[in-house]
Motif scaffolding. Structure first.
Motif, PDB file in Angstrom:
ATOM      1  N   ASP A  58      25.339  22.470  59.797  1.00 24.48           N
ATOM      2  CA  ASP A  58      26.612  21.791  60.041  1.00 24.48           C
ATOM      3  C   ASP A  58      26.868  21.591  61.529  1.00 24.48           C
ATOM      4  O   ASP A  58      27.401  20.569  61.944  1.00 24.48           O
ATOM      5  N   ILE A  59      26.495  22.586  62.334  1.00 25.67           N
ATOM      6  CA  ILE A  59      26.761  22.574  63.770  1.00 25.67           C
ATOM      7  C   ILE A  59      25.520  23.097  64.481  1.00 25.67           C
ATOM      8  O   ILE A  59      24.952  24.112  64.076  1.00 25.67           O
ATOM      9  N   VAL A  60      25.118  22.403  65.544  1.00 23.25           N
ATOM     10  CA  VAL A  60      23.969  22.839  66.347  1.00 23.25           C
ATOM     11  C   VAL A  60      24.376  22.812  67.815  1.00 23.25           C
ATOM     12  O   VAL A  60      24.955  21.836  68.291  1.00 23.25           O
ATOM     13  N   VAL A  61      24.057  23.894  68.508  1.00 26.54           N
ATOM     14  CA  VAL A  61      24.255  23.973  69.951  1.00 26.54           C
ATOM     15  C   VAL A  61      22.871  24.083  70.573  1.00 26.54           C
ATOM     16  O   VAL A  61      22.092  24.965  70.214  1.00 26.54           O
ATOM     17  N   GLY A  62      22.557  23.175  71.472  1.00 32.37           N
ATOM     18  CA  GLY A  62      21.241  23.176  72.110  1.00 32.37           C
ATOM     19  C   GLY A  62      21.359  22.883  73.590  1.00 32.37           C
ATOM     20  O   GLY A  62      22.417  22.485  74.074  1.00 32.37           O
ATOM     21  N   GLU A  63      20.238  23.078  74.268  1.00 30.94           N
ATOM     22  CA  GLU A  63      20.260  22.803  75.704  1.00 30.94           C
ATOM     23  C   GLU A  63      20.446  21.308  75.945  1.00 30.94           C
ATOM     24  O   GLU A  63      20.208  20.484  75.069  1.00 30.94           O
ATOM     25  N   LYS A  64      20.864  20.968  77.144  1.00 30.75           N
ATOM     26  CA  LYS A  64      21.321  19.622  77.468  1.00 30.75           C
ATOM     27  C   LYS A  64      20.299  18.529  77.145  1.00 30.75           C
ATOM     28  O   LYS A  64      20.623  17.541  76.493  1.00 30.75           O
ATOM     29  N   LYS A  65      19.060  18.682  77.582  1.00 26.09           N
ATOM     30  CA  LYS A  65      18.071  17.616  77.423  1.00 26.09           C
ATOM     31  C   LYS A  65      17.767  17.345  75.952  1.00 26.09           C
ATOM     32  O   LYS A  65      17.808  16.201  75.501  1.00 26.09           O
ATOM     33  N   MET A  66      17.487  18.396  75.193  1.00 25.29           N
ATOM     34  CA  MET A  66      17.113  18.202  73.791  1.00 25.29           C
ATOM     35  C   MET A  66      18.293  17.680  72.982  1.00 25.29           C
ATOM     36  O   MET A  66      18.132  16.826  72.107  1.00 25.29           O
ATOM     37  N   THR A  67      19.489  18.161  73.266  1.00 30.24           N
ATOM     38  CA  THR A  67      20.674  17.678  72.564  1.00 30.24           C
ATOM     39  C   THR A  67      20.920  16.207  72.866  1.00 30.24           C
ATOM     40  O   THR A  67      21.293  15.440  71.977  1.00 30.24           O
ATOM     41  N   SER A  68      20.663  15.797  74.086  1.00 27.33           N
ATOM     42  CA  SER A  68      20.800  14.377  74.438  1.00 27.33           C
ATOM     43  C   SER A  68      19.836  13.520  73.628  1.00 27.33           C
ATOM     44  O   SER A  68      20.201  12.456  73.122  1.00 27.33           O
ATOM     45  N   TYR A  69      18.590  13.986  73.503  1.00 26.58           N
ATOM     46  CA  TYR A  69      17.629  13.249  72.684  1.00 26.58           C
ATOM     47  C   TYR A  69      18.070  13.197  71.225  1.00 26.58           C
ATOM     48  O   TYR A  69      17.967  12.158  70.571  1.00 26.58           O
ATOM     49  N   LEU A  70      18.574  14.304  70.706  1.00 30.10           N
ATOM     50  CA  LEU A  70      19.049  14.321  69.321  1.00 30.10           C
ATOM     51  C   LEU A  70      20.218  13.352  69.122  1.00 30.10           C
ATOM     52  O   LEU A  70      20.294  12.665  68.103  1.00 30.10           O
ATOM     53  N   MET A  71      21.110  13.301  70.078  1.00 31.77           N
ATOM     54  CA  MET A  71      22.244  12.371  69.981  1.00 31.77           C
ATOM     55  C   MET A  71      21.771  10.926  69.992  1.00 31.77           C
ATOM     56  O   MET A  71      22.308  10.085  69.268  1.00 31.77           O
ATOM     57  N   ARG A  72      20.757  10.638  70.781  1.00 37.45           N
ATOM     58  CA  ARG A  72      20.209   9.281  70.819  1.00 37.45           C
ATOM     59  C   ARG A  72      19.536   8.924  69.502  1.00 37.45           C
ATOM     60  O   ARG A  72      19.521   7.760  69.101  1.00 37.45           O
ATOM     61  N   ALA A  73      18.979   9.908  68.819  1.00 35.58           N
ATOM     62  CA  ALA A  73      18.271   9.668  67.557  1.00 35.58           C
ATOM     63  C   ALA A  73      19.226   9.486  66.375  1.00 35.58           C
ATOM     64  O   ALA A  73      18.833   8.935  65.346  1.00 35.58           O
ATOM     65  N   GLN A  74      20.472   9.935  66.504  1.00 37.18           N
ATOM     66  CA  GLN A  74      21.410   9.940  65.382  1.00 37.18           C
ATOM     67  C   GLN A  74      21.589   8.591  64.702  1.00 37.18           C
ATOM     68  O   GLN A  74      21.766   8.533  63.492  1.00 37.18           O
ATOM     69  N   ALA A  75      21.537   7.522  65.439  1.00 39.45           N
ATOM     70  CA  ALA A  75      21.771   6.201  64.852  1.00 39.45           C
ATOM     71  C   ALA A  75      20.646   5.760  63.913  1.00 39.45           C
ATOM     72  O   ALA A  75      20.850   4.892  63.071  1.00 39.45           O
ATOM     73  N   LYS A  76      19.489   6.391  64.028  1.00 39.17           N
ATOM     74  CA  LYS A  76      18.320   5.956  63.262  1.00 39.17           C
ATOM     75  C   LYS A  76      17.955   6.881  62.116  1.00 39.17           C
ATOM     76  O   LYS A  76      16.963   6.648  61.435  1.00 39.17           O
ATOM     77  N   VAL A  77      18.743   7.932  61.907  1.00 37.84           N
ATOM     78  CA  VAL A  77      18.413   8.931  60.882  1.00 37.84           C
ATOM     79  C   VAL A  77      19.652   9.229  60.031  1.00 37.84           C
ATOM     80  O   VAL A  77      20.768   8.899  60.423  1.00 37.84           O
ATOM     81  N   PRO A  78      19.472   9.874  58.868  1.00 36.23           N
ATOM     82  CA  PRO A  78      20.637  10.237  58.045  1.00 36.23           C
ATOM     83  C   PRO A  78      21.575  11.188  58.798  1.00 36.23           C
ATOM     84  O   PRO A  78      21.155  11.871  59.740  1.00 36.23           O
ATOM     85  N   ASP A  79      22.820  11.224  58.359  1.00 38.96           N
ATOM     86  CA  ASP A  79      23.795  12.128  58.982  1.00 38.96           C
ATOM     87  C   ASP A  79      23.286  13.554  58.982  1.00 38.96           C
ATOM     88  O   ASP A  79      22.600  13.985  58.052  1.00 38.96           O
ATOM     89  N   GLY A  80      23.656  14.277  60.021  1.00 41.16           N
ATOM     90  CA  GLY A  80      23.246  15.671  60.134  1.00 41.16           C
ATOM     91  C   GLY A  80      24.329  16.486  60.810  1.00 41.16           C
ATOM     92  O   GLY A  80      25.527  16.200  60.675  1.00 41.16           O
ATOM     93  N   ALA A  81      23.906  17.463  61.571  1.00 35.57           N
ATOM     94  CA  ALA A  81      24.820  18.400  62.224  1.00 35.57           C
ATOM     95  C   ALA A  81      25.637  17.727  63.319  1.00 35.57           C
ATOM     96  O   ALA A  81      25.222  16.730  63.907  1.00 35.57           O
ATOM     97  N   ARG A  82      26.778  18.335  63.586  1.00 42.36           N
ATOM     98  CA  ARG A  82      27.524  17.979  64.794  1.00 42.36           C
ATOM     99  C   ARG A  82      26.802  18.660  65.947  1.00 42.36           C
ATOM    100  O   ARG A  82      26.469  19.837  65.871  1.00 42.36           O
ATOM    101  N   LEU A  83      26.558  17.921  67.010  1.00 39.69           N
ATOM    102  CA  LEU A  83      25.741  18.424  68.113  1.00 39.69           C
ATOM    103  C   LEU A  83      26.600  18.730  69.333  1.00 39.69           C
ATOM    104  O   LEU A  83      27.486  17.956  69.690  1.00 39.69           O
TER     105      LEU A  83
END
Length: 99
Positions: A58-83
């Protein structure tokens, strides 16, 4: 011939539809596409485990770089955790989810 047709016509869409695998593929693509981003020892582990967590938690806390990449990927994948990039930013969402 059927495998070749799947690979050329449907593979990218069907892989993106699988929550973890779609994220993993997108993160690796983003990382490899960025020539300025240097890989470090733990980056592959972070990519694998944060892709999984962000797909099914439901919720993921990650370091800045990887979380930024995950946020960029969100538009292309099914809904997931709040980052979140910082635990203090995630705290209200955690408290709400726990209530």
């Amino acid at each position: 011939m059927k495998n070749a047709q799947w690979w050329t016509l449907r593979a990218e869409t069907e892989i993106a539809a699988i929550p973890m695998l779609g994220r993993f593929r997108e993160l690796v693509h983003l990382r490899v596409s960025n020539a300025d981003d240097k890989w470090h020892r733990n980056d592959l582990n972070d990519t694998l485990f944060l892709s999984t967590a962000s797909a099914y938690a439901d919720i993921v806390v990650g370091e800045k770089k990887m979380t930024s990449y995950l946020m960029r990927a969100q538009a292309k994948v099914p809904d997931g955790a709040r980052l979140f990039r910082r635990m203090e930013d995630a705290l209200p969402a955690i408290e709400t989810a726990a209530a």
